[in-house]
Design a protein around this motif. Sequence first.
Motif, PDB file in Angstrom:
ATOM      1  N   HIS A 162       0.871  -1.175   0.000  1.00  0.00           N
ATOM      2  CA  HIS A 162       0.000   0.000   0.000  1.00  0.00           C
ATOM      3  C   HIS A 162       0.908   1.224   0.000  1.00  0.00           C
ATOM      4  O   HIS A 162       2.088   1.132   0.304  1.00  0.00           O
ATOM      5  CB  HIS A 162      -0.819   0.052   1.294  1.00  0.00           C
ATOM      6  CG  HIS A 162      -1.785  -1.068   1.456  1.00  0.00           C
ATOM      7  ND1 HIS A 162      -2.979  -1.108   0.805  1.00  0.00           N
ATOM      8  CD2 HIS A 162      -1.722  -2.194   2.209  1.00  0.00           C
ATOM      9  CE1 HIS A 162      -3.633  -2.202   1.146  1.00  0.00           C
ATOM     10  NE2 HIS A 162      -2.888  -2.889   2.002  1.00  0.00           N
ATOM     11  N   SER A 163       0.297   2.367  -0.275  1.00  0.00           N
ATOM     12  CA  SER A 163       1.050   3.616  -0.097  1.00  0.00           C
ATOM     13  C   SER A 163       0.094   4.727   0.265  1.00  0.00           C
ATOM     14  O   SER A 163      -1.115   4.627   0.017  1.00  0.00           O
ATOM     15  CB  SER A 163       1.782   4.006  -1.388  1.00  0.00           C
ATOM     16  OG  SER A 163       0.857   4.513  -2.320  1.00  0.00           O
ATOM     17  N   CYS A 164       0.641   5.768   0.871  1.00  0.00           N
ATOM     18  CA  CYS A 164      -0.174   6.939   1.181  1.00  0.00           C
ATOM     19  C   CYS A 164       0.700   8.185   1.113  1.00  0.00           C
ATOM     20  O   CYS A 164       1.936   8.091   1.141  1.00  0.00           O
ATOM     21  CB  CYS A 164      -0.800   6.813   2.564  1.00  0.00           C
ATOM     22  SG  CYS A 164       0.394   6.656   3.878  1.00  0.00           S
ATOM     23  N   ASP A 180      -4.053  -0.223   9.570  1.00  0.00           N
ATOM     24  CA  ASP A 180      -4.960  -1.353   9.317  1.00  0.00           C
ATOM     25  C   ASP A 180      -5.710  -1.147   7.996  1.00  0.00           C
ATOM     26  O   ASP A 180      -5.571  -0.120   7.336  1.00  0.00           O
ATOM     27  CB  ASP A 180      -5.931  -1.552  10.489  1.00  0.00           C
ATOM     28  CG  ASP A 180      -6.732  -0.281  10.784  1.00  0.00           C
ATOM     29  OD1 ASP A 180      -6.721   0.643   9.935  1.00  0.00           O
ATOM     30  OD2 ASP A 180      -7.359  -0.208  11.846  1.00  0.00           O
ATOM     31  N   ASP A 181      -6.558  -2.128   7.642  1.00  0.00           N
ATOM     32  CA  ASP A 181      -7.285  -2.075   6.364  1.00  0.00           C
ATOM     33  C   ASP A 181      -8.171  -0.843   6.273  1.00  0.00           C
ATOM     34  O   ASP A 181      -8.349  -0.272   5.200  1.00  0.00           O
ATOM     35  CB  ASP A 181      -8.141  -3.333   6.192  1.00  0.00           C
ATOM     36  CG  ASP A 181      -7.278  -4.544   5.868  1.00  0.00           C
ATOM     37  OD1 ASP A 181      -6.072  -4.351   5.572  1.00  0.00           O
ATOM     38  OD2 ASP A 181      -7.793  -5.667   5.932  1.00  0.00           O
ATOM     39  N   THR A 185      -8.283   1.797   3.228  1.00  0.00           N
ATOM     40  CA  THR A 185      -9.515   2.073   2.463  1.00  0.00           C
ATOM     41  C   THR A 185      -9.732   3.582   2.376  1.00  0.00           C
ATOM     42  O   THR A 185     -10.097   4.102   1.320  1.00  0.00           O
ATOM     43  CB  THR A 185     -10.723   1.384   3.149  1.00  0.00           C
ATOM     44  OG1 THR A 185     -10.414   0.002   3.264  1.00  0.00           O
ATOM     45  CG2 THR A 185     -11.997   1.551   2.361  1.00  0.00           C
ATOM     46  N   LYS A 186      -9.488   4.280   3.487  1.00  0.00           N
ATOM     47  CA  LYS A 186      -9.628   5.746   3.470  1.00  0.00           C
ATOM     48  C   LYS A 186      -8.660   6.359   2.462  1.00  0.00           C
ATOM     49  O   LYS A 186      -9.004   7.274   1.728  1.00  0.00           O
ATOM     50  CB  LYS A 186      -9.316   6.329   4.864  1.00  0.00           C
ATOM     51  CG  LYS A 186     -10.480   6.315   5.806  1.00  0.00           C
ATOM     52  CD  LYS A 186     -10.137   7.180   6.995  1.00  0.00           C
ATOM     53  CE  LYS A 186     -10.966   6.769   8.195  1.00  0.00           C
ATOM     54  NZ  LYS A 186     -10.360   7.119   9.458  1.00  0.00           N
ATOM     55  N   VAL A 192      -6.068  12.826  -2.604  1.00  0.00           N
ATOM     56  CA  VAL A 192      -4.662  13.148  -2.317  1.00  0.00           C
ATOM     57  C   VAL A 192      -3.970  11.960  -1.619  1.00  0.00           C
ATOM     58  O   VAL A 192      -2.869  12.101  -1.103  1.00  0.00           O
ATOM     59  CB  VAL A 192      -4.515  14.447  -1.465  1.00  0.00           C
ATOM     60  CG1 VAL A 192      -4.630  15.671  -2.339  1.00  0.00           C
ATOM     61  CG2 VAL A 192      -5.502  14.500  -0.324  1.00  0.00           C
ATOM     62  N   ARG A 193      -4.643  10.807  -1.604  1.00  0.00           N
ATOM     63  CA  ARG A 193      -4.121   9.586  -1.004  1.00  0.00           C
ATOM     64  C   ARG A 193      -3.699   9.812   0.458  1.00  0.00           C
ATOM     65  O   ARG A 193      -2.646   9.365   0.897  1.00  0.00           O
ATOM     66  CB  ARG A 193      -2.931   9.002  -1.808  1.00  0.00           C
ATOM     67  CG  ARG A 193      -3.276   8.668  -3.249  1.00  0.00           C
ATOM     68  CD  ARG A 193      -2.201   7.858  -3.950  1.00  0.00           C
ATOM     69  NE  ARG A 193      -1.901   6.602  -3.247  1.00  0.00           N
ATOM     70  CZ  ARG A 193      -2.696   5.540  -3.221  1.00  0.00           C
ATOM     71  NH1 ARG A 193      -3.830   5.563  -3.877  1.00  0.00           N
ATOM     72  NH2 ARG A 193      -2.353   4.478  -2.527  1.00  0.00           N
TER      73      ARG A 193
END
Length: 402
Positions: A162-164, A180-181, A185-186, A192-193
């Motif tokens: 994942h990335s943010c 967490d998941d 999901t958010k 803007v991730r």
Amino acid sequence: MGTTLDFCTAGESHGRQLTAIIIGLPAGLTVEAGAIDRELARRQCGYGRGGRMQIESDEVLITSGMRHGRTLGSPLALTIGNRDWPNWEQEMAVAPPGHSFASQRMVSVPRPGHADLAGAAKFGHPDMRNVLERASARETAARVAVGAICRQLLSEFGIGMHSCVVNIGGVAAEVPQRPDDEFWTKVEGSDVRCGNETAADEMHTAIDQAGARGDTVGGEFEVHVSGLPPGLGSNGTWQERLDARLAAAVMSIPAIKSVEIGLGKQVADRPGSQVHDPIEAGDPGDSWPFSRPTNNAGGIEGGISNGEPIVVRGAMKPIPTLTQPLPSVALPSLKPSPAHAERSDVCAVPAASVVGEAMVAFVVAQAMCEKFGGDSLVDMQAACEAYWQRLRQLWQPRAEGV
Ligand code: EPS
């Protein structure tokens, strides 16, 4: 390219298409074009992009290396068309132009921060379009397609990523150390991730304000990889160190100026007792009977994966194409002139975050192929299972002195 898992890309931003060739993929891997297209769509999203993303709708075409949905063990070639190409057919033609052709899109004033000037010196191009067309981040679409195939390989071993975005233009967002998941999901629902809504609103404002001033903003993203076996990479040689390889891969993304693993540069400010992650005994029946209450190392110790999630952070500079251009000089006259300006993005950090995932996926897939590599996926899976089996035996608690 060597003999291990590797890839290269070709293609200009406004040329006909992007191309990538991957070598070293094991035979028998199921590759879904739809899953690649979903990754390409993730890269295209993001607040702050310019008009180009309205033109493009990236779609992969795999042209070799597969038969009936599975890899053959031969080089896999793929292309992604540029929908903007019809608007550039003459400007970017591969064939020599006709006598009457005069470029309308010549670039003669280099942009500070761009490859324009250094590239003009290196290659001797009087028209810096010949530099910027390849320096453009359009090329990263091909990397995301390659990364999507690497992810499909990694998912066969339970490895996911994942990335943010953790910062845009100085607006920072906290990320839990073990997200967490619900958090991810958010992130996927945010343009803007960013998993924190208040920070995301402020990021929008920072992008809007920069755009209104004719300016641009950079930021930072974080990539998290879970489900890795310990033992990828090596402390043996500098070339094998997993952290060094991840850093090089993420730094190779256009506009990235720094890369950190785990706690990153904060390690310099803290004593060892507040940096290193204590080792606790887990369930003796587990193949990896250890747990770490913290993950400041970002999943890598001694250049080797340590069984914890890998955490890599990249910092991106603001895009150098400003609609209120910085001072520069025209070439070859050296006459002072505002830098070249053309359609571009105000912020591409959310896209860079998806590209970061792709590059990390490639490095981890390469390390998996090195450790468990065989000619086919079943050989790789057997080697990986044998390794876990060996670890299970290694950590069996024994009576004192036995
Ligand atoms: C880019 C400039 C913009 C971006 C482009 C990267 O393109 P254009 O000059 O056509 O407006 O949109 O990114 C992409 C095309 C892409 O697919 O990400 C640059 O100069 O780096």
